[in-house]
Design a protein around this motif. Structure first.
Motif, PDB file in Angstrom:
ATOM      1  N   THR A  32     -15.104 -17.153   7.679  1.00  0.00           N
ATOM      2  CA  THR A  32     -13.804 -16.674   8.144  1.00  0.00           C
ATOM      3  C   THR A  32     -13.183 -15.723   7.129  1.00  0.00           C
ATOM      4  O   THR A  32     -12.558 -14.730   7.498  1.00  0.00           O
ATOM      5  N   THR A  33     -13.368 -16.012   5.831  1.00  0.00           N
ATOM      6  CA  THR A  33     -12.846 -15.134   4.788  1.00  0.00           C
ATOM      7  C   THR A  33     -13.577 -13.802   4.795  1.00  0.00           C
ATOM      8  O   THR A  33     -12.960 -12.738   4.653  1.00  0.00           O
ATOM      9  N   VAL A  34     -14.901 -13.856   4.944  1.00  0.00           N
ATOM     10  CA  VAL A  34     -15.692 -12.625   5.009  1.00  0.00           C
ATOM     11  C   VAL A  34     -15.245 -11.760   6.181  1.00  0.00           C
ATOM     12  O   VAL A  34     -15.072 -10.539   6.057  1.00  0.00           O
ATOM     13  N   ALA A  35     -15.045 -12.389   7.340  1.00  0.00           N
ATOM     14  CA  ALA A  35     -14.644 -11.640   8.531  1.00  0.00           C
ATOM     15  C   ALA A  35     -13.249 -11.034   8.354  1.00  0.00           C
ATOM     16  O   ALA A  35     -13.009  -9.888   8.746  1.00  0.00           O
ATOM     17  N   THR A  36     -12.330 -11.804   7.759  1.00  0.00           N
ATOM     18  CA  THR A  36     -10.983 -11.288   7.515  1.00  0.00           C
ATOM     19  C   THR A  36     -11.024 -10.097   6.574  1.00  0.00           C
ATOM     20  O   THR A  36     -10.377  -9.068   6.813  1.00  0.00           O
ATOM     21  N   ARG A  37     -11.771 -10.221   5.486  1.00  0.00           N
ATOM     22  CA  ARG A  37     -11.879  -9.135   4.517  1.00  0.00           C
ATOM     23  C   ARG A  37     -12.486  -7.889   5.167  1.00  0.00           C
ATOM     24  O   ARG A  37     -12.001  -6.767   4.972  1.00  0.00           O
ATOM     25  N   ALA A  38     -13.558  -8.060   5.945  1.00  0.00           N
ATOM     26  CA  ALA A  38     -14.218  -6.921   6.578  1.00  0.00           C
ATOM     27  C   ALA A  38     -13.282  -6.215   7.553  1.00  0.00           C
ATOM     28  O   ALA A  38     -13.215  -4.981   7.583  1.00  0.00           O
ATOM     29  N   ALA A  39     -12.553  -7.008   8.358  1.00  0.00           N
ATOM     30  CA  ALA A  39     -11.621  -6.408   9.319  1.00  0.00           C
ATOM     31  C   ALA A  39     -10.498  -5.677   8.596  1.00  0.00           C
ATOM     32  O   ALA A  39     -10.083  -4.581   9.007  1.00  0.00           O
ATOM     33  N   ALA A  40     -10.001  -6.273   7.515  1.00  0.00           N
ATOM     34  CA  ALA A  40      -8.916  -5.645   6.760  1.00  0.00           C
ATOM     35  C   ALA A  40      -9.378  -4.343   6.122  1.00  0.00           C
ATOM     36  O   ALA A  40      -8.665  -3.322   6.172  1.00  0.00           O
ATOM     37  N   GLU A  41     -10.562  -4.349   5.505  1.00  0.00           N
ATOM     38  CA  GLU A  41     -11.065  -3.135   4.868  1.00  0.00           C
ATOM     39  C   GLU A  41     -11.243  -2.019   5.895  1.00  0.00           C
ATOM     40  O   GLU A  41     -10.903  -0.858   5.634  1.00  0.00           O
ATOM     41  N   ALA A  42     -11.789  -2.360   7.054  1.00  0.00           N
ATOM     42  CA  ALA A  42     -11.998  -1.350   8.091  1.00  0.00           C
ATOM     43  C   ALA A  42     -10.669  -0.753   8.548  1.00  0.00           C
ATOM     44  O   ALA A  42     -10.542   0.466   8.719  1.00  0.00           O
ATOM     45  N   HIS A  43      -9.659  -1.610   8.739  1.00  0.00           N
ATOM     46  CA  HIS A  43      -8.351  -1.113   9.163  1.00  0.00           C
ATOM     47  C   HIS A  43      -7.733  -0.222   8.085  1.00  0.00           C
ATOM     48  O   HIS A  43      -7.183   0.850   8.388  1.00  0.00           O
ATOM     49  N   ILE A  44      -7.816  -0.665   6.846  1.00  0.00           N
ATOM     50  CA  ILE A  44      -7.227   0.117   5.748  1.00  0.00           C
ATOM     51  C   ILE A  44      -7.882   1.497   5.662  1.00  0.00           C
ATOM     52  O   ILE A  44      -7.186   2.517   5.521  1.00  0.00           O
ATOM     53  N   MET A  45      -9.202   1.552   5.750  1.00  0.00           N
ATOM     54  CA  MET A  45      -9.877   2.847   5.622  1.00  0.00           C
ATOM     55  C   MET A  45      -9.554   3.773   6.786  1.00  0.00           C
ATOM     56  O   MET A  45      -9.500   4.995   6.616  1.00  0.00           O
ATOM     57  N   ARG A  46      -9.310   3.213   7.969  1.00  0.00           N
ATOM     58  CA  ARG A  46      -8.939   4.051   9.117  1.00  0.00           C
ATOM     59  C   ARG A  46      -7.525   4.593   8.975  1.00  0.00           C
ATOM     60  O   ARG A  46      -7.206   5.658   9.520  1.00  0.00           O
ATOM     61  N   HIS A  47      -6.664   3.886   8.253  1.00  0.00           N
ATOM     62  CA  HIS A  47      -5.245   4.258   8.175  1.00  0.00           C
ATOM     63  C   HIS A  47      -4.822   4.593   6.743  1.00  0.00           C
ATOM     64  O   HIS A  47      -3.632   4.542   6.435  1.00  0.00           O
ATOM     65  N   LEU A  48      -5.770   4.986   5.907  1.00  0.00           N
ATOM     66  CA  LEU A  48      -5.478   5.190   4.487  1.00  0.00           C
ATOM     67  C   LEU A  48      -4.457   6.300   4.259  1.00  0.00           C
ATOM     68  O   LEU A  48      -3.716   6.274   3.271  1.00  0.00           O
ATOM     69  N   ARG A  49      -4.392   7.267   5.163  1.00  0.00           N
ATOM     70  CA  ARG A  49      -3.446   8.384   5.002  1.00  0.00           C
ATOM     71  C   ARG A  49      -2.011   8.012   5.352  1.00  0.00           C
ATOM     72  O   ARG A  49      -1.079   8.767   5.064  1.00  0.00           O
ATOM     73  N   GLU A  50      -1.810   6.833   5.962  1.00  0.00           N
ATOM     74  CA  GLU A  50      -0.464   6.452   6.377  1.00  0.00           C
ATOM     75  C   GLU A  50       0.345   5.964   5.176  1.00  0.00           C
ATOM     76  O   GLU A  50      -0.076   5.052   4.462  1.00  0.00           O
ATOM     77  N   GLN A  51       1.498   6.558   4.970  1.00  0.00           N
ATOM     78  CA  GLN A  51       2.285   6.273   3.772  1.00  0.00           C
ATOM     79  C   GLN A  51       2.767   4.830   3.726  1.00  0.00           C
ATOM     80  O   GLN A  51       2.861   4.224   2.657  1.00  0.00           O
ATOM     81  N   ARG A  52       3.083   4.230   4.882  1.00  0.00           N
ATOM     82  CA  ARG A  52       3.672   2.894   4.920  1.00  0.00           C
ATOM     83  C   ARG A  52       2.633   1.788   5.068  1.00  0.00           C
ATOM     84  O   ARG A  52       2.955   0.667   5.443  1.00  0.00           O
ATOM     85  N   LEU A  53       1.383   2.081   4.750  1.00  0.00           N
ATOM     86  CA  LEU A  53       0.326   1.075   4.822  1.00  0.00           C
ATOM     87  C   LEU A  53       0.637  -0.058   3.846  1.00  0.00           C
ATOM     88  O   LEU A  53       0.887   0.167   2.667  1.00  0.00           O
ATOM     89  N   SER A  54       0.635  -1.301   4.350  1.00  0.00           N
ATOM     90  CA  SER A  54       1.002  -2.443   3.516  1.00  0.00           C
ATOM     91  C   SER A  54       0.224  -3.680   3.943  1.00  0.00           C
ATOM     92  O   SER A  54      -0.403  -3.716   5.010  1.00  0.00           O
ATOM     93  N   ALA A  55       0.276  -4.724   3.116  1.00  0.00           N
ATOM     94  CA  ALA A  55      -0.405  -5.965   3.428  1.00  0.00           C
ATOM     95  C   ALA A  55       0.130  -6.573   4.717  1.00  0.00           C
ATOM     96  O   ALA A  55      -0.647  -7.068   5.555  1.00  0.00           O
ATOM     97  N   ALA A  56       1.442  -6.554   4.893  1.00  0.00           N
ATOM     98  CA  ALA A  56       2.031  -7.128   6.103  1.00  0.00           C
ATOM     99  C   ALA A  56       1.550  -6.394   7.349  1.00  0.00           C
ATOM    100  O   ALA A  56       1.217  -7.012   8.376  1.00  0.00           O
ATOM    101  N   GLY A  57       1.498  -5.070   7.271  1.00  0.00           N
ATOM    102  CA  GLY A  57       1.041  -4.292   8.417  1.00  0.00           C
ATOM    103  C   GLY A  57      -0.423  -4.522   8.725  1.00  0.00           C
ATOM    104  O   GLY A  57      -0.822  -4.598   9.891  1.00  0.00           O
ATOM    105  N   VAL A  58      -1.241  -4.643   7.684  1.00  0.00           N
ATOM    106  CA  VAL A  58      -2.670  -4.903   7.879  1.00  0.00           C
ATOM    107  C   VAL A  58      -2.866  -6.272   8.517  1.00  0.00           C
ATOM    108  O   VAL A  58      -3.650  -6.432   9.465  1.00  0.00           O
ATOM    109  N   ALA A  59      -2.165  -7.289   8.002  1.00  0.00           N
ATOM    110  CA  ALA A  59      -2.295  -8.636   8.553  1.00  0.00           C
ATOM    111  C   ALA A  59      -1.909  -8.660  10.027  1.00  0.00           C
ATOM    112  O   ALA A  59      -2.594  -9.282  10.863  1.00  0.00           O
ATOM    113  N   ARG A  60      -0.827  -7.985  10.351  1.00  0.00           N
ATOM    114  CA  ARG A  60      -0.371  -7.942  11.740  1.00  0.00           C
ATOM    115  C   ARG A  60      -1.403  -7.254  12.625  1.00  0.00           C
ATOM    116  O   ARG A  60      -1.684  -7.697  13.750  1.00  0.00           O
ATOM    117  N   ALA A  61      -2.007  -6.188  12.123  1.00  0.00           N
ATOM    118  CA  ALA A  61      -2.947  -5.415  12.930  1.00  0.00           C
ATOM    119  C   ALA A  61      -4.234  -6.181  13.219  1.00  0.00           C
ATOM    120  O   ALA A  61      -4.829  -6.027  14.295  1.00  0.00           O
TER     121      ALA A  61
END
Length: 314
Positions: free
Chosen positions: A207-236
């Motif tokens: 479950t930790t591996v899957a969470t980390r993989a999903a989070a990394e993928a989301h972050i890399m897709r939205h890296l240019r967004e200025q308001r990228l944050s942990a809360a936003g990633v968790a929600r997404a």
């Protein structure tokens, strides 16, 4: 395209050979002192080195006759920065000692040594080898997890090591013809494959591996967004902020540091591709060029201007 740096010599003068080989090794493989040459060889001593730069990485192909050398405290102290060096034996045999470990290398062997620790080597017969020099800070960009197996002989038959070896062989034959815009992608692929080859298996809940993989993928897709944050990633990705932080903390990294290092890496790639410092600062949400300069100096040890390709004169 990049231009390789080439060195070669052959001499029957023993003192000249020791001096020339010490200087060549130090210029291409960090600082070393040659301590011995084969006293029985009738053809003198010869060596050749081809060095290519891939942004902050250095790929070195080397051929040399039997010799021995040491990287003692003086040589370690005289080295700027800290590096991991992956050494691949292509032909011949060599013994490398570091940190109380001795590695007997033969064709196909792969060992990783640490520039911050004294080491010795002994080449028993004419040798052909390939070395990849990587700043330690670069591995943080890919979130290397677990204990890196420095100072150890890697399993040359392991899939990740085999893949890296094949990739470096292909890179060695093509890097001089790669267009400038392709170099950042080649550099990043090298780092990813090296991190995979160095990684010791660790047991992490799926479950930790899957969470980390999903989070990394989301972050890399939205890296240019200025308001990228942990809360936003968790929600997404549909997890709690606490679960997200736990997935990153298991690897010794925070969500914020992951985002910061990936933006720095992308900024470096943009500079290498020819963008100005001001353009890169705006693209990656730095307040001004001074801000990005401080961040670069702290992480990479150089300023952004040092990574900007020279303008060709006409």
């Amino acid at each position: 395209m990049t231009q390789p740096d080439d060195w070669s010599f052959r001499t029957h003068d023993r003192a000249e050979a020791v001096d020339a080989w010490s200087r060549m090794l130090s210029a291409t493989h960090l600082s070393w002192s040659v301590t011995e040459l084969d006293p029985d060889r009738q053809v003198g001593f010869g060596a050749s080195v081809r060095r290519r730069h891939l942004a902050d990485l250095i790929l070195v192909d080397c051929t040399c006759d039997p010799n021995a050398g040491v990287r003692a405290s003086r040589e370690v102290a005289g080295t700027d920065g800290e590096y991991l060096v992956m050494l691949m034996t292509l032909r011949g045999r060599e013994i490398v000692q570091q940190g109380g470990r001795q590695a007997a290398l033969e064709p196909g062997s792969v060992v990783v040594w640490d520039s911050a620790t004294p080491a010795t080597f002994l080449v028993r017969e004419p040798l052909i080898k390939r070395s990849l020099l990587v700043p330690k800070a670069a591995l943080a960009e890919v979130g290397a997890r677990g204990e890196l197996m420095t100072g150890s002989v890697l399993d040359a038959g392991a899939p990740a090591v085999t893949l890296l070896s094949g990739y470096l062989e292909a890179l060695s034959t093509t890097i001089d013809r790669l267009p400038l815009g392709a170099l950042p992608a080649a550099r990043n692929a090298t780092i990813e494959l090296l991190a995979a080859a160095l990684q010791e298996p660790v047991r992490v809940p799926q479950t930790t591996v899957a969470t980390r993989a999903a989070a990394e993928a989301h972050i890399m897709r939205h890296l240019r967004e200025q308001r990228l944050s942990a809360a936003g990633v968790a929600r997404a990705i549909g997890v709690s902020v606490r679960s997200l932080h736990r997935a990153f903390e298991d690897s010794g990294e925070s969500v914020a540091s992951f985002i910061r290092l990936r933006r720095l890496a992308r900024a470096r790639d943009d500079l290498a591709a020819g963008l100005t410092v001001g353009q890169v600062a705006r693209r990656w949400h730095y307040t001004d060029p001074t801000h990005i300069s401080r961040s670069f100096k702290r992480h990479f040890g150089v300023s952004p201007s040092d990574l900007t390709p020279p303008v060709a004169s006409g």
